[in-house]
Design a protein around this motif. Structure first.
Motif, mmCIF file in Angstrom:
data_model
loop_
_atom_site.group_PDB
_atom_site.id
_atom_site.type_symbol
_atom_site.label_atom_id
_atom_site.label_comp_id
_atom_site.label_asym_id
_atom_site.label_seq_id
_atom_site.Cartn_x
_atom_site.Cartn_y
_atom_site.Cartn_z
ATOM 1 N N GLY A 261 0.787 -1.233 0.000
ATOM 2 C CA GLY A 261 0.000 0.000 0.000
ATOM 3 C C GLY A 261 0.811 1.270 0.000
ATOM 4 O O GLY A 261 0.313 2.319 0.422
ATOM 5 N N SER A 262 2.071 1.205 -0.474
ATOM 6 C CA SER A 262 2.881 2.432 -0.494
ATOM 7 C C SER A 262 2.296 3.487 -1.430
ATOM 8 O O SER A 262 2.527 4.675 -1.264
ATOM 9 C CB SER A 262 4.325 2.102 -0.883
ATOM 10 O OG SER A 262 4.377 1.514 -2.173
ATOM 11 N N PHE B 181 -4.728 5.934 -6.947
ATOM 12 C CA PHE B 181 -3.851 6.901 -7.612
ATOM 13 C C PHE B 181 -3.171 6.302 -8.852
ATOM 14 O O PHE B 181 -2.488 7.023 -9.581
ATOM 15 C CB PHE B 181 -2.786 7.423 -6.645
ATOM 16 C CG PHE B 181 -3.343 8.280 -5.550
ATOM 17 C CD1 PHE B 181 -4.235 9.308 -5.834
ATOM 18 C CD2 PHE B 181 -2.986 8.062 -4.225
ATOM 19 C CE1 PHE B 181 -4.756 10.109 -4.824
ATOM 20 C CE2 PHE B 181 -3.498 8.851 -3.210
ATOM 21 C CZ PHE B 181 -4.398 9.881 -3.505
ATOM 22 N N MET B 182 -3.317 5.003 -9.082
ATOM 23 C CA MET B 182 -2.653 4.370 -10.224
ATOM 24 C C MET B 182 -3.118 4.930 -11.579
ATOM 25 O O MET B 182 -2.309 5.139 -12.479
ATOM 26 C CB MET B 182 -2.845 2.853 -10.170
ATOM 27 C CG MET B 182 -1.966 2.178 -9.122
ATOM 28 S SD MET B 182 -0.212 2.526 -9.433
ATOM 29 C CE MET B 182 0.516 1.660 -8.043
ATOM 30 N N PRO B 183 -4.420 5.178 -11.786
ATOM 31 C CA PRO B 183 -4.819 5.785 -13.063
ATOM 32 C C PRO B 183 -4.152 7.136 -13.315
ATOM 33 O O PRO B 183 -3.817 7.461 -14.458
ATOM 34 C CB PRO B 183 -6.344 5.935 -12.916
ATOM 35 C CG PRO B 183 -6.734 4.863 -11.949
ATOM 36 C CD PRO B 183 -5.596 4.805 -10.971
ATOM 37 N N ALA B 184 -3.937 7.925 -12.258
ATOM 38 C CA ALA B 184 -3.267 9.220 -12.424
ATOM 39 C C ALA B 184 -1.806 9.025 -12.825
ATOM 40 O O ALA B 184 -1.265 9.773 -13.648
ATOM 41 C CB ALA B 184 -3.360 10.022 -11.131
ATOM 42 N N ASP C 177 -2.348 15.523 1.770
ATOM 43 C CA ASP C 177 -1.859 16.292 0.621
ATOM 44 C C ASP C 177 -1.793 15.502 -0.688
ATOM 45 O O ASP C 177 -1.623 16.098 -1.754
ATOM 46 C CB ASP C 177 -0.464 16.840 0.926
ATOM 47 C CG ASP C 177 -0.500 17.900 2.031
ATOM 48 O OD1 ASP C 177 -1.608 18.405 2.308
ATOM 49 O OD2 ASP C 177 0.566 18.202 2.595
ATOM 50 N N SER C 178 -1.867 14.200 -0.648
ATOM 51 C CA SER C 178 -1.796 13.423 -1.891
ATOM 52 C C SER C 178 -3.128 13.493 -2.644
ATOM 53 O O SER C 178 -4.198 13.384 -2.040
ATOM 54 C CB SER C 178 -1.455 11.960 -1.583
ATOM 55 O OG SER C 178 -0.110 11.848 -1.161
ATOM 56 N N ASN C 179 -3.028 13.667 -3.952
ATOM 57 C CA ASN C 179 -4.203 13.677 -4.824
ATOM 58 C C ASN C 179 -3.774 13.223 -6.227
ATOM 59 O O ASN C 179 -2.590 12.978 -6.491
ATOM 60 C CB ASN C 179 -4.870 15.056 -4.863
ATOM 61 C CG ASN C 179 -3.895 16.159 -5.242
ATOM 62 O OD1 ASN C 179 -3.056 15.984 -6.131
ATOM 63 N ND2 ASN C 179 -3.992 17.299 -4.570
ATOM 64 N N GLU C 180 -4.736 13.119 -7.106
ATOM 65 C CA GLU C 180 -4.440 12.608 -8.455
ATOM 66 C C GLU C 180 -3.460 13.501 -9.200
ATOM 67 O O GLU C 180 -2.543 13.013 -9.864
ATOM 68 C CB GLU C 180 -5.744 12.468 -9.252
ATOM 69 C CG GLU C 180 -6.636 11.340 -8.762
ATOM 70 C CD GLU C 180 -7.836 11.136 -9.665
ATOM 71 O OE1 GLU C 180 -7.999 11.921 -10.629
ATOM 72 O OE2 GLU C 180 -8.606 10.193 -9.416
#
Length: 701
Positions: free
Chosen positions: A531-532, A537-540, A575-578
């Protein structure tokens, strides 16, 4: 219903090299038979067949013209085709609608480049062939040498059926070799040719040959049938002599065409049914409808015109007929008889007839009307491309529509927007071809183009494994952006099996998922564990890779032939996003690509060059020394010509037509076909990258 049965219809295409006199001959046929009574001359712009402004201006045929007339109780559909190889598409379409190719040879000029080309195309199309030696009233005629050269190119099957009396200003008559008479001034003694001609004719049929050697000659009617059979089988290629301007030999030529040219039902035609089975087409007016579009023309007054050859059944004005590829069929608003640029309404058309229909969005060249599909014509691939731009701002939409019209009526012209170079590329058979089409664009559609040499669609790739990572971190008050991506990059040559590569446990022991994108031969492997990087988020990340592959790294060229493994990363719960991971993926791609021995790829094409035998050495030397090419061998092309085969970088042949014309005095022809992408040699790569970088900067400015 037509008053002419299929056996009484002659569909003939006049073909040959430019300047051989085809159009003058076609005009003369119409005048001589009384079908058209007005004067007609190519030189003064009054030709019946060359009616377009571009044809009148340049004084040569640019597109095939359809005409018709009657002679000796036979109906003739005569197609006058272009003479220069730049417009070979018109010839191929016309041959698709005809049964006989009448190859016109200028008595003074003899065999020329396109004479050979149209002979080869007639053989491909399975047509009967005849040779018409025109302009016998011209200067500098060496008749015996001319006939020898015709036999050299076309084979011993090419046989004189009449001989000229005199030439130049003294050309006064022709003498029939089948029934020779004494004629002072005959360039060849017809009596000496008579016996050999008879033997050639009777050899077509064993029974006729046996009777002949027993002393029994065929009747005139039997002789005509044997000649037509020989023409059909290719064992006879009759040669006739004529002067269209003086009229000498015209009656004899028309009589011969009526008697010996193949009728419209002579050649067996086949189509494919819905199950892809071959179906023989029977020329029965009461049978199912089968007709095919062989030419499309956009006329500013009547819009689109489609020209059809009917093979089976009866087309009727107002009827709805099946249309291959369409569920609803096609309604024929009106059928027309065609006389050059004049259309005359007719009620119906039976097998063998050539007619036109108008205002037909559903139809295009090669479309079949009926329940079965006729074979499509084998048009050559256009080779010469230019980047095109509207001369006037705001004309983009008009240019797009106008170019679409040109592409619809000319199957050897294409329009394509290259997504990599961002250029609108027009491609044709030659620079002359594109020049003429631009003239038509200006006259007909009132738009003008600026053109320049097209950019070569280079690509980028890697040659070694590499790994890298990129952290995107941005904090400017409120929610920030954070994404970190670690990747490995591998070369992935074309032809590699993606499933076999992706499921190799020695390479990807933790592989969870893989995707393959054939458009640029890109394999993406997800090996993230623990789960790192959250899966959402993989599609981004995938989009980030694709963004960078589209824009390139070395020189702004599309990237291909590589595999990327995402194996680790980091994220922030807030803070993480696509967008952050899309940006991180682009950065990781760029960093790792630079470590993986990046290289520029260039398109390699197969180049076939047909030239006289004495020019083969020059061509091979030029391919190696000037074009970075690799010769693959030489094949005999007949008639003193050979074809040099080679692999050459596309960048080295974008203007090859000019060079070839210079090296061969206009006697050479060539074709190119895309083969593959290959790595640019290191000593050239930096020059190209520097130039591409400058072009990219200029485009941005």
């Amino acid at each position: 219903m037509s008053k002419f049965a299929p056996e009484d219809i002659r569909n003939i295409v006049l073909c040959g090299h430019g300047g051989s006199g085809k159009t003058t001959l076609a005009d003369a046929f119409l005048n001589f038979t009384g079908k058209v009574k007005r004067p007609a001359s190519v030189d003064d712009g009054t030709s019946i067949c060359d009616f377009d402004d571009e044809e009148k201006s340049h004084k040569y045929t640019i597109e095939t013209s359809c005409t018709n007339f009657e002679w000796a109780n036979k109906h003739f559909n005569l197609l006058d085709s272009p003479g220069y190889p730049d417009f070979i598409g018109g010839v191929i379409g016309a041959m698709g609608a005809c049964d006989v190719a009448a190859i016109v040879v200028n008595a003074s000029s003899g065999i020329q480049v396109n004479t050979r080309r149209v002979f080869a195309e007639a053989n491909k199309a399975g047509l009967g062939k005849m040779v018409i030696v025109s302009k016998m009233d011209g200067d500098n005629i060496e008749f015996e040498s001319l006939i020898d050269s015709i036999k050299s190119v076309f084979g011993s099957e090419a046989t004189l059926f009449n001989v000229p009396v005199g030439h130049g200003a003294d050309f006064s008559a022709v003498v029939d070799v089948l029934k020779p008479t004494e004629a002072a001034g005959a360039l060849v003694d017809p009596a000496q040719l008579h016996e050999n001609l008879i033997e050639s004719i009777v050899s077509v049929d064993d029974a006729a040959m046996e009777k002949y050697f027993e002393g029994e000659l065929p009747t005139d009617e039997e002789m005509a049938k044997l000649i037509a059979q020989g023409v059909k089988e290719g064992s006879l290629i009759p040669i006739f002599c004529v002067s269209a301007k003086s009229g000498v030999g015209m009656k004899e030529l028309l009589d011969a065409l009526a008697a010996y040219a193949l009728p419209s039902n002579a050649i067996k035609r086949f189509a494919k049914d819905a199950e892809d089975n071959d179906v023989e087409i029977t020329p029965d007016p009461n049978g199912p409808v089968v007709a095919q579009v062989f030419k499309t023309r956009i006329d500013p007054f009547v819009q689109k015109i489609n020209y059809l050859r009917v093979y089976s059944g009866t087309l009727k004005t107002g009827a709805t007929v099946p249309l291959v590829g369409s569920r609803k069929g096609f309604k024929i608003a009106q059928l027309f008889e065609v006389q050059a640029n004049e259309l005359t309404p007719v009620d119906e058309a039976t097998p063998g007839m050539i007619v036109a229909v108008t205002k037909t969005d559903e139809l295009k060249t090669c479309t079949t009307l009926g329940d079965v599909a006729m074979p499509k014509f084998a048009f050559p691939t256009p080779m010469v491309g230019l980047a095109a731009f509207p001369k006037s701002r705001g004309d983009e939409a008009k240019v797009s529509i106008a170019l679409g019209k040109l592409a619809e009526e000319d199957s050897t012209f294409t329009v394509e927007r290259n997504e990599q170079t961002k250029q609108l590329v027009i491609t044709g058979m030659s620079e002359l071809h594109l020049q003429i089409l631009q003239e038509r664009l200006k006259r007909r559609d009132k738009v003008e183009l600026d053109t320049k040499e097209q950019k070569i669609p280079y690509r980028e790739t890697i040659q070694s494994d590499a790994s890298g990572s990129y952290r995107h971190k941005k904090q400017s008050g409120g929610a920030g952006q954070f994404g970190e991506v670690h990747i490995r990059m591998y070369p992935f040559p074309g032809g590699t099996d993606p499933e076999e590569f992706a499921t190799d446990k020695t390479r990807f022991p933790s592989m969870k998922e893989w995707k393959y994108f054939p458009e640029n031969n890109f394999l993406w492997v997800d090996s993230v564990v623990g789960g790192s990087i959250p899966s959402n988020f993989m599609p981004a990340i995938e989009k980030g890779f694709k963004d960078r592959m589209e824009s390139g790294v070395l020189a702004g060229c599309q990237v291909q032939d590589l595999c990327i493994e995402v194996h680790f990363g980091k994220y922030h719960p807030v803070d993480s996003n696509e967008q952050a991971f899309r940006t991180a993926a682009k950065g990781a791609f760029k960093e790792t690509f630079a470590k993986a021995s990046p290289a520029l790829l260039e398109p390699i094409v197969n180049l076939d060059v047909t030239v006289p035998v004495d020019k083969v050495g020059d061509i091979n030397s030029d391919i190696v020394a000037a074009r970075r090419g690799r010769p693959l061998g030489v094949e005999d092309a007949g008639g003193g010509y050979q074809t040099v085969k080679a692999e050459v970088p596309f960048a080295e042949v974008t203007t090859y037509s000019r060079a070839l014309a210079s090296m061969t005095g206009g006697q050479g022809s060539y074709s190119i076909e895309f083969n593959r992408y290959d790595v640019v040699p290191g000593n050239i790569q930096q020059e190209i990258i520097a130039k591409l970088g400058k072009d990219l900067k200029d485009d941005e400015e």
